[in-house]
Design a protein around this motif. Structure first.
Motif, PDB file in Angstrom:
ATOM      1  N   UNK A  26       0.821  -1.205   0.000  1.00  0.00           N
ATOM      2  CA  UNK A  26       0.000   0.000   0.000  1.00  0.00           C
ATOM      3  C   UNK A  26       0.857   1.257   0.000  1.00  0.00           C
ATOM      4  N   UNK A  27       1.931   1.246   0.782  1.00  0.00           N
ATOM      5  CA  UNK A  27       2.826   2.398   0.800  1.00  0.00           C
ATOM      6  C   UNK A  27       3.464   2.601  -0.562  1.00  0.00           C
ATOM      7  N   UNK A  28       3.897   1.513  -1.175  1.00  0.00           N
ATOM      8  CA  UNK A  28       4.509   1.616  -2.497  1.00  0.00           C
ATOM      9  C   UNK A  28       3.522   2.151  -3.527  1.00  0.00           C
ATOM     10  N   UNK A  29       2.266   1.731  -3.444  1.00  0.00           N
ATOM     11  CA  UNK A  29       1.249   2.193  -4.393  1.00  0.00           C
ATOM     12  C   UNK A  29       0.998   3.683  -4.271  1.00  0.00           C
ATOM     13  N   UNK A  30       1.079   4.192  -3.024  1.00  0.00           N
ATOM     14  CA  UNK A  30       0.865   5.625  -2.813  1.00  0.00           C
ATOM     15  C   UNK A  30       2.014   6.468  -3.357  1.00  0.00           C
ATOM     16  N   UNK A  31       3.210   5.878  -3.340  1.00  0.00           N
ATOM     17  CA  UNK A  31       4.413   6.632  -3.710  1.00  0.00           C
ATOM     18  C   UNK A  31       4.729   6.517  -5.195  1.00  0.00           C
ATOM     19  N   UNK A  32       4.475   5.341  -5.773  1.00  0.00           N
ATOM     20  CA  UNK A  32       4.892   5.074  -7.149  1.00  0.00           C
ATOM     21  C   UNK A  32       3.753   5.259  -8.131  1.00  0.00           C
ATOM     22  N   UNK A  33       4.126   5.625  -9.333  1.00  0.00           N
ATOM     23  CA  UNK A  33       3.139   5.712 -10.414  1.00  0.00           C
ATOM     24  C   UNK A  33       2.947   4.332 -11.018  1.00  0.00           C
ATOM     25  N   UNK A  34       1.813   4.136 -11.687  1.00  0.00           N
ATOM     26  CA  UNK A  34       1.542   2.849 -12.319  1.00  0.00           C
ATOM     27  C   UNK A  34       0.476   2.065 -11.575  1.00  0.00           C
ATOM     28  N   UNK A  35       0.022   1.003 -12.217  1.00  0.00           N
ATOM     29  CA  UNK A  35      -1.050   0.171 -11.678  1.00  0.00           C
ATOM     30  C   UNK A  35      -0.510  -0.840 -10.684  1.00  0.00           C
ATOM     31  N   UNK A  36      -1.447  -1.500  -9.975  1.00  0.00           N
ATOM     32  CA  UNK A  36      -1.050  -2.561  -9.046  1.00  0.00           C
ATOM     33  C   UNK A  36      -0.350  -3.697  -9.794  1.00  0.00           C
ATOM     34  N   UNK A  37      -0.825  -3.981 -11.006  1.00  0.00           N
ATOM     35  CA  UNK A  37      -0.211  -5.031 -11.807  1.00  0.00           C
ATOM     36  C   UNK A  37       1.233  -4.682 -12.151  1.00  0.00           C
ATOM     37  N   UNK A  38       1.459  -3.429 -12.527  1.00  0.00           N
ATOM     38  CA  UNK A  38       2.817  -2.987 -12.857  1.00  0.00           C
ATOM     39  C   UNK A  38       3.720  -3.061 -11.623  1.00  0.00           C
ATOM     40  N   UNK A  39       3.164  -2.704 -10.463  1.00  0.00           N
ATOM     41  CA  UNK A  39       3.939  -2.773  -9.225  1.00  0.00           C
ATOM     42  C   UNK A  39       4.304  -4.216  -8.892  1.00  0.00           C
ATOM     43  N   UNK A  40       3.354  -5.137  -9.043  1.00  0.00           N
ATOM     44  CA  UNK A  40       3.624  -6.545  -8.791  1.00  0.00           C
ATOM     45  C   UNK A  40       4.726  -7.069  -9.704  1.00  0.00           C
ATOM     46  N   UNK A  41       4.646  -6.684 -10.957  1.00  0.00           N
ATOM     47  CA  UNK A  41       5.651  -7.146 -11.911  1.00  0.00           C
ATOM     48  C   UNK A  41       7.033  -6.587 -11.585  1.00  0.00           C
ATOM     49  N   UNK A  42       7.071  -5.300 -11.214  1.00  0.00           N
ATOM     50  CA  UNK A  42       8.351  -4.675 -10.854  1.00  0.00           C
ATOM     51  C   UNK A  42       8.929  -5.338  -9.602  1.00  0.00           C
ATOM     52  N   UNK A  43       8.057  -5.628  -8.620  1.00  0.00           N
ATOM     53  CA  UNK A  43       8.517  -6.292  -7.403  1.00  0.00           C
ATOM     54  C   UNK A  43       9.032  -7.693  -7.710  1.00  0.00           C
ATOM     55  N   UNK A  44       8.326  -8.404  -8.592  1.00  0.00           N
ATOM     56  CA  UNK A  44       8.751  -9.759  -8.962  1.00  0.00           C
ATOM     57  C   UNK A  44      10.130  -9.736  -9.613  1.00  0.00           C
ATOM     58  N   UNK A  45      10.390  -8.733 -10.415  1.00  0.00           N
ATOM     59  CA  UNK A  45      11.714  -8.618 -11.047  1.00  0.00           C
ATOM     60  C   UNK A  45      12.803  -8.393 -10.004  1.00  0.00           C
ATOM     61  N   UNK A  46      12.500  -7.550  -9.010  1.00  0.00           N
ATOM     62  CA  UNK A  46      13.489  -7.281  -7.967  1.00  0.00           C
ATOM     63  C   UNK A  46      13.690  -8.496  -7.054  1.00  0.00           C
ATOM     64  N   UNK A  47      12.625  -9.266  -6.852  1.00  0.00           N
ATOM     65  CA  UNK A  47      12.753 -10.502  -6.083  1.00  0.00           C
ATOM     66  C   UNK A  47      13.650 -11.485  -6.836  1.00  0.00           C
ATOM     67  N   UNK A  48      13.450 -11.566  -8.144  1.00  0.00           N
ATOM     68  CA  UNK A  48      14.266 -12.468  -8.963  1.00  0.00           C
ATOM     69  C   UNK A  48      15.734 -12.064  -8.927  1.00  0.00           C
ATOM     70  N   UNK A  49      15.996 -10.767  -8.844  1.00  0.00           N
ATOM     71  CA  UNK A  49      17.373 -10.267  -8.769  1.00  0.00           C
ATOM     72  C   UNK A  49      17.918 -10.317  -7.340  1.00  0.00           C
ATOM     73  N   UNK A  50      17.072 -10.756  -6.397  1.00  0.00           N
ATOM     74  CA  UNK A  50      17.416 -10.848  -4.971  1.00  0.00           C
ATOM     75  C   UNK A  50      17.656  -9.479  -4.341  1.00  0.00           C
ATOM     76  N   UNK A  51      17.029  -8.468  -4.892  1.00  0.00           N
ATOM     77  CA  UNK A  51      17.067  -7.154  -4.254  1.00  0.00           C
ATOM     78  C   UNK A  51      15.946  -7.014  -3.236  1.00  0.00           C
ATOM     79  N   UNK A  52      14.895  -7.829  -3.396  1.00  0.00           N
ATOM     80  CA  UNK A  52      13.767  -7.852  -2.464  1.00  0.00           C
ATOM     81  C   UNK A  52      13.492  -9.281  -2.044  1.00  0.00           C
ATOM     82  N   UNK A  53      12.937  -9.429  -0.853  1.00  0.00           N
ATOM     83  CA  UNK A  53      12.410 -10.717  -0.392  1.00  0.00           C
ATOM     84  C   UNK A  53      10.974 -10.492   0.044  1.00  0.00           C
TER      85      UNK A  53
END
Length: 266
Positions: A26-53
């Motif tokens: 929710x915090x990320x959605x308030x701060x970032x532009x784009x849809x929830x789907x775009x946010x999920x995809x961006x997060x998934x990419x960072x998880x794959x790169x091991x920048x996020x867990x």
């Protein structure tokens, strides 16, 4: 933060530079532009790169470079933020708390958290977090302990001693409890132990803890609990309630049927 960021990765870098290592969807959605789907995809990419867990659905931990091989930073970095996120009271307890006070020969294999309701175990990187339920959670004495990223709630040494007996399986059995108590007793205050004992609803726990402290060589602490037991005269209990008492040795001091041999490994 009023300005909208175009990329999740840029915002994650900014959070990390400011000493923040967790955030919710929710915090990320308030701060970032784009849809929830775009946010999920961006997060998934960072998880794959091991920048996020992903700790829990909608809750993320930023993984600094030195922890990418293990998949996530250690639980003390995020446990408090996680429990705030799920809006539940908690404290770090049992063997994990004992180890934080310097008690125990080995680091616990799991990170143990006591909460007010059942939660599934979590595997985060190489760490496993297990939750244990305690209904009278709010009555447990805790302290704020500093971590690399903030603070976390930890049971006091006195409360930890009672929880070791309260959760014997999680504590590695009676002999391991006595071994841990031998070291934990060095930071337990008699006054605070008696206070916890007087507030304990289950007198059998006081009897078991007193006996195990005696075995552990913590005579002053054991004596204090023995005096309380002598005054209150509770009904006899078993040292190990899930085992038969046939052939058990009666310990009159703690009004206890000693139905398991306890050895301290020092």
């Amino acid at each position: 933060m009023s300005a909208k960021h175009r990329r999740l990765g840029d915002w994650v870098t900014e959070l990390q530079s400011n000493g923040r290592y967790t955030f919710g969807k929710n915090e990320a959605s308030e701060v970032l532009s784009g849809s929830d789907t775009a946010l999920k995809q961006a997060a998934a990419r960072l998880v794959k790169k091991r920048r996020l867990a992903v700790i829990k659905r909608g809750f993320y931990v930023i993984v600094p470079a030195e922890y990418r091989s293990s998949g996530a930073p250690p639980p003390p970095w995020y446990i408090d933020d996680l429990m705030v996120h799920v809006r539940r009271p908690y404290y770090v307890g049992i063997l994990t708390a004992a180890s934080l006070y310097g008690a125990g020969h080995q680091q616990p294999q799991v990170f143990q958290v006591v909460a007010d309701r059942t939660r599934r175990p979590m595997r985060v990187g190489r760490a496993e977090i297990r939750f244990y339920v305690k209904k009278e959670l709010s009555r447990t004495a805790v302290r704020e302990m500093n971590t690399d990223t903030g603070t976390m709630k930890v049971s006091t040494p006195e409360a930890t001693a009672f929880d070791l007996v309260r959760f014997p399986s999680a504590s590695g059995g009676l002999s391991n409890i006595a071994t841990v108590l031998a070291e934990l007793s060095e930071v337990i205050e008699v006054r605070l132990l008696l206070k916890a004992a007087k507030e304990e609803a289950r007198m059998a726990l006081v009897q078991r803890l007193g006996f195990l402290l005696q075995v552990a060589g913590a005579g002053t602490l054991a004596d204090a609990l023995a005096r309380l037991i002598s005054m209150r005269k509770p009904r006899a209990a078993s040292l190990r309630p899930d085992s038969p008492t046939r052939g058990a040795i009666t310990d009159h001091r703690f009004r206890l049927a000693v139905n398991e041999e306890v050895e301290v490994d020092l």
